[in-house]
Enzyme design. Structure first.
Site: not given
Length: 227
Positions: A20, A23-24, A26, A43, A55, A90-91, A159
């Site tokens: 999520t 959490v780090g 990257s 990404e 958004y 990443d992801r 965020e």
């Protein structure tokens, strides 16, 4: 002997980092890539034609956004494998359908028809024997309080201004998702067990686990091919 050789991590490995927000991912992606001399895959959001519209109106643009992400991640996954591996990603592509698209559907910001169309497309593209799944998915996990603290610390205004209820929902959705994930081997790592910013050497115990997991996975695949 370099760290990749020391921990028996094949130079064509493909490792995906999941977890999520906060959490780090990257940080872990860059640390592993530096330690193993691998390339990174991040990404790309700057050229996304739907993100800003999304958004402004979740319900209208959620389907478009998710299909766009699916196409981009699919192309990136193919490119990584065609290149010959040696990547930290990443992801993952799996989080889009397992968490985000499903969340929009269940929260009423994606219609049932759009969700079923998206899921059928995802299954046809990804959940097949022909799709190149990673050697390993590393899932970074911590407590909800740790995640919230990290979100506040890194200071992204979007965020920090997001309602707490959203982060709680996202946290629990990630936990449910990883507990049922089986598309590739999973290594779960608690974010309390290392500090890659202050202690670079804390990467080595992680590399040791990665090497073990990938070796075990490839031995299993070899046995399956022989059968």
């Amino acid at each position: 002997m370099n760290l990749r050789e020391k921990y028996l991590i094949p130079n064509d490995s493909i490792i995906t980092i999941a977890g999520t927000v906060g959490v780090g991912k990257s940080t872990m992606t860059n640390a592993l890539a530096n330690a193993l001399d691998f390339k990174t895959s991040f990404e790309k959001v700057d050229k996304n034609p739907y993100l800003g519209k999304f958004y402004d109106d979740f319900e209208r643009w959620s389907f478009h956004l998710q299909v766009y992400f699916l196409a981009e991640r699919f192309k990136e996954q193919k490119k990584i494998f065609e290149y010959g591996g040696g990547f930290i990603q990443d992801r993952s592509i799996y989080e889009d359908t397992g968490i985000f698209a499903r969340m929009h559907y269940e929260n009423g910001t994606m219609s049932k028809t759009d969700y079923e169309t998206y899921k059928n497309l995802f299954d046809a593209m990804v959940m097949t024997p022909y799709f190149p799944h990673p050697d390993l998915l590393i899932y970074l996990e911590g407590t909800l309080d740790q995640v919230l603290e990290r979100i506040q610390e890194r200071g992204r205004e979007m965020e920090k201004n997001t309602p707490l209820s959203y982060w709680k929902e996202m946290f629990h959705r990630y936990e449910n998702w990883i507990n049922n994930f089986n598309a590739c081997p999973v290594l779960r790592i608690n974010i309390s067990d290392y500090d890659l910013i202050e202690k670079e050497q804390s990467i080595e115990p992680i590399l040791e686990k990665i090497g073990y997991f990938i070796q075990q996975s490839r031995r299993w695949k070899s046995r399956e091919l022989i059968k």
